[in-house]
Enzyme design. Structure first.
Site, mmCIF file in Angstrom:
data_model
loop_
_atom_site.group_PDB
_atom_site.id
_atom_site.type_symbol
_atom_site.label_atom_id
_atom_site.label_comp_id
_atom_site.label_asym_id
_atom_site.label_seq_id
_atom_site.Cartn_x
_atom_site.Cartn_y
_atom_site.Cartn_z
ATOM 1 N N HIS A 1 5.838 -6.382 2.017
ATOM 2 C CA HIS A 1 5.042 -7.081 3.027
ATOM 3 C C HIS A 1 3.574 -6.641 3.014
ATOM 4 O O HIS A 1 2.727 -7.325 3.596
ATOM 5 C CB HIS A 1 5.655 -6.905 4.426
ATOM 6 C CG HIS A 1 5.446 -5.564 5.043
ATOM 7 N ND1 HIS A 1 6.401 -4.562 5.015
ATOM 8 C CD2 HIS A 1 4.397 -5.041 5.729
ATOM 9 C CE1 HIS A 1 5.944 -3.502 5.652
ATOM 10 N NE2 HIS A 1 4.737 -3.762 6.098
ATOM 11 N N ASP B 1 12.374 -5.870 1.096
ATOM 12 C CA ASP B 1 10.985 -5.474 1.327
ATOM 13 C C ASP B 1 10.621 -4.280 0.452
ATOM 14 O O ASP B 1 10.504 -3.141 0.922
ATOM 15 C CB ASP B 1 10.799 -5.141 2.811
ATOM 16 C CG ASP B 1 9.339 -4.949 3.191
ATOM 17 O OD1 ASP B 1 8.470 -5.315 2.378
ATOM 18 O OD2 ASP B 1 9.073 -4.439 4.296
ATOM 19 N N GLY C 1 0.100 1.124 9.536
ATOM 20 C CA GLY C 1 -0.613 1.936 8.553
ATOM 21 C C GLY C 1 0.309 2.801 7.726
ATOM 22 O O GLY C 1 -0.078 3.278 6.658
ATOM 23 N N SER D 1 3.266 1.594 6.695
ATOM 24 C CA SER D 1 4.091 0.676 5.905
ATOM 25 C C SER D 1 4.031 1.012 4.420
ATOM 26 O O SER D 1 2.954 1.290 3.870
ATOM 27 C CB SER D 1 3.619 -0.763 6.117
ATOM 28 O OG SER D 1 3.937 -1.219 7.400
ATOM 29 N N GLY D 2 5.179 0.943 3.772
ATOM 30 C CA GLY D 2 5.258 1.224 2.345
ATOM 31 C C GLY D 2 5.379 2.687 2.011
ATOM 32 O O GLY D 2 5.661 3.051 0.864
#
Length: 754
Positions: free
Chosen positions: A560, A608, A702, A704-705
């Site tokens: 995403h 994701d 912030g 994410s991932g």
């Protein structure tokens, strides 16, 4: 005496060209073959007439002072009759007035100029006397390079014509002696479609930044008519189909020994209607296929299957390999529109088999393509089933439609492929003293569940392979679930201890030296070298997401983070490695390409996960401040002795406006899937929940991932268990963070980075 001197300096305001590619259909005009030749008198005459009309429209509009000229590029025919016009419009725009010639503005001027009649309710109206189909008008902003490369007289535009349905026309492009940036315009006989087949495409994978093939469903490079993009080398044949008798190929190949080999052909439009009588026996031997199979699905196509079973008590079952049908909601269908006996369903792609049952002995199933670009083909086996009893007596009906044996329910294995056989199961008895076999949940997971050690004995013996057993490099399996990189060679070929230079940080300070609340939301500082696989991903110079180091040139993150057009361009991204405080990276690398999982669903966040390849590997001299995290085996099992932490530079609270400078860490607990589903409902098997009941330890915007890292018991190595994906706010009680379950993607990751 006084003198007054006025000095006037006149400076022309800087202007730049704005280019738009467009198309519309001129009705009530017969297409003649001469229109295909731009040098013919017939083409010049018709093009001049149309160009005059388009020019007058814009000369009388609000942007008349900015308008420069229009160019008619191509005239073609289509299945609706008349002439399809492809054209360019060019404006010279001062920078202060650039909003006046936006894409929507330029298209609206053209559409608003068409006068349609309310009497016959036809979409054909008159554009200054020219009969134009208002529904066919499409205008897209374009690049100057597209305009100059495709304009009349360009040395890098080829035109090929298939004058008969069936025969294949060879199409080969080479880049041996220099770069190639060319276009090939394909046209076929009226009433036909074009099938392009790519037999091989040897390029450097680069996310379509340097090497690429873009296929358009038009004769100009129009974004709204993009059929397909090829950014990776093609070694197995790939084919796709247009929606009309025109197609444009845009080749971009940088210097090197690169090539394209393929062909195209004119094919008839499919009348995809079938009458199918199913057999009495509920087998799945017969197949139905998507239109034009095995070619990719075009944006517009349809197919109808009319089934009939031999008995009214029998319905029709469709078993898909990697596709699922679900009732349509308020949003549109992105990967196929289905109508089954007046009920509407949407299709989507998944990584497992599903069964769709129709409780009717004589149903009609209608399918329509609904993707904006070419989509993956599908096929399904079909058979009969007993409407009153879909599964045999000793089987359990999964939410995925599959039937599994009842004895396999709550056995720790996701036999249903959607965990419907494993949710809301009570914790199984250990039966340590009994003669009956132990539940698979307890066997060889690294925890001593039985006092007599029965659960952890004979763990290295070979066993039939399942999802909860470790697969060695030779293909054989052992019972030990967490064999990878545990310091003990368990496989006969010792493959479980290969590639284990990972997950072993060497913090500069003692890890326990920090004090505080122990959360990313709220924040506790990490120390240098504590999380050497942590990466800060910057978009256009600003922190946007996190990632984890997998190897010297590969990172893993969340899909995403790259879901929008501009975000998917690797040229805007940079990876900051070996960093404790923002701005203090030991290595900053540009991103070569981004590989988003092909099944990623932006609405549900399923699948994701994404991979990033760096242009420049980090140097080995940066050890131990930069180091890969260990990838878990698909059989990886987490126990109470695993300690898991989420890390990142994201916000410390839901309403926070300032990002922390120092890398934050938070210890969290992994929740069972049953608990996760109680909190959120539709959690896929590729997700997991982690947090604390109070919510005070959580990831936030912030992060994410970034990684959810878990350490093996006894001070073992750190494994990447999750990727920060989504959640309900940040740090809310009883609403844990949701992470991508990495061990579901281990094989997918290795298929790309190896």
């Amino acid at each position: 005496m006084w003198s007054l001197l006025w000095v006037f300096i006149f400076r022309r305001e800087s202007s730049s060209g704005a280019y738009f590619a467009g198309m519309f259909r001129v009705a009530n005009v017969e297409f003649i073959p001469e229109y295909r030749q731009a040098e013919s008198h017939e083409f010049v005459s018709m093009a001049t007439k149309i160009q005059h009309v388009v020019s007058n429209v814009y000369k009388m509009s609000s942007v008349a002072r900015l308008y420069k000229h229009a160019v008619i590029s191509d005239l073609s025919n289509n299945d609706k009759g008349g002439v399809l016009v492809h054209f360019w419009i060019v404006f010279m725009v001062p920078r202060l007035k650039s909003p006046a010639v936006c894409e929507e503005c330029v298209g609206s001027i053209l559409r608003d100029s068409v006068l349609t009649s309310l009497k016959n309710r036809s979409s054909v109206g008159y554009l200054l006397g020219l009969p134009v189909d208002i529904d066919s008008i499409l205008v897209n902003a374009a690049q100057r390079s597209d305009y100059t490369s495709t304009s009349t007289g360009s040395q890098c535009v080829d035109k090929l014509y298939a004058n008969l349905p069936g025969p294949k026309v060879p199409l080969n492009v080479y880049s041996s002696w220099g770069g190639v940036n060319c276009y090939v315009k394909l046209t076929s006989v009226p009433g036909s479609l074009i099938r392009l087949t790519v037999t091989s495409f040897l390029i450097e994978p680069s996310d379509c930044v340097s090497d690429a093939l873009t296929v358009y469903d038009a004769l100009l490079p129009m974004r709204g008519r993009t059929l397909h993009r090829v950014c990776e080398p093609v070694t197995a044949p790939l084919s796709l189909v247009s929606t009309s008798n025109v197609m444009l190929l845009s080749f971009r190949m940088t210097q090197g020994n690169k090539s394209f080999r393929g062909n195209f052909q004119a094919i008839a439009e499919e009348m995809c209607v079938s009458h199918i009588e199913t057999q009495l026996k509920p087998d799945f031997t017969s197949q139905i296929y998507s239109p034009f199979h095995p070619s990719l699905l075009p944006p517009r196509c349809s197919c109808t299957w009319r089934f009939q079973t031999p008995d009214q008590a029998l319905g029709v079952a469709l078993k898909f390999h990697n596709y699922v049908l679900k009732p349509k909601d308020m949003k549109g269908c992105e990967h196929g529109w289905w109508k089954v006996n007046e009920m509407i369903f949407c299709g989507s792609y998944v990584g497992h088999a599903t069964v769709f049952r129709i409780a009717d002995h004589k149903p009609e199933v209608e399918f329509r393509c609904s993707s904006r670009t070419s989509d993956q083909p599908f096929q399904a086996s079909h058979g009969s089933y007993n409407i009153s009893q879909p599964c045999p007596d000793d089987h359990f009906l999964c939410s995925s439609g599959l039937c599994v044996e009842k004895r396999r329910r709550c056995d720790g294995l996701d036999d249903c492929q959607d965990e419907s056989d494993e949710v809301f199961c009570s914790r199984p008895a250990k039966n340590c003293a009994g003669s009956s076999p132990l539940h698979p949940l307890y066997i060889c997971n690294g925890e001593r569940d039985c006092i007599n050690g029965k659960d952890e004995s004979n763990c290295t013996q070979e066993s039939p392979c399942t999802a909860v057993k470790y697969e060695c490099g030779s293909g054989s399996c052992i019972l030990k679930k967490n064999a990878r990189c545990d310091g003990v060679p368990d496989c006969p070929d010792h493959s479980d201890e290969k590639d284990c230079a990972c997950g072993h940080p060497s913090p500069v300070k003692k890890v326990g030296s920090s004090t505080g609340a122990g959360r990313v939301v709220g924040g506790v500082n990490s120390v240098e070298g504590e999380w050497p696989w942590q990466v800060s991903l910057h978009f256009s110079g600003n922190l946007y997401c996190g990632a984890s180091v997998l190897s010297s040139d590969w990172l893993v993150s969340a899909a995403h983070c790259f879901s929008k057009d501009r975000l998917s361009d690797p040229r805007h991204w940079s990876a900051h490695l070996g960093m404790l405080t923002q701005g203090g990276a030991k290595h900053v690398a540009e991103v070569r390409r981004i590989v988003v999982h092909e099944y990623y669903n932006p609405r549900t966040f399923d699948y994701d996960v994404a991979l990033l390849q760096l242009k420049k590997p980090w140097p080995p001299s940066l050890d131990p401040l930069v180091q890969p995290v260990c990838l878990p085996a698909p059989s990886q099992a987490l126990t109470q002795n695993h300690h898991c932490w989420v890390t990142g530079w994201g916000y410390r609270s839901e309403d926070d406006k300032v990002l922390p400078v120092v890398l934050q860490k938070a210890e969290v607990s992994i929740l069972s899937q049953s608990e996760c589903k109680k909190r959120y409902g539709p959690i896929s098997p590729r997700m997991l929940c982690a947090g604390v009941p109070s919510g005070e330890q959580d990831a936030c915007r912030g992060d994410s991932g970034g990684p959810l890292s878990c350490r093996a018991p006894g001070g073992g190595r750190w494994f990447l268990i999750g990727v920060v994906s989504w959640g309900a706010g940040c740090g809310r009680p009883n609403l844990p963070g949701v992470y991508t379950r990495v061990n579901k993607f281990t094989s997918w990751i290795h298929s790309h980075i190896n």
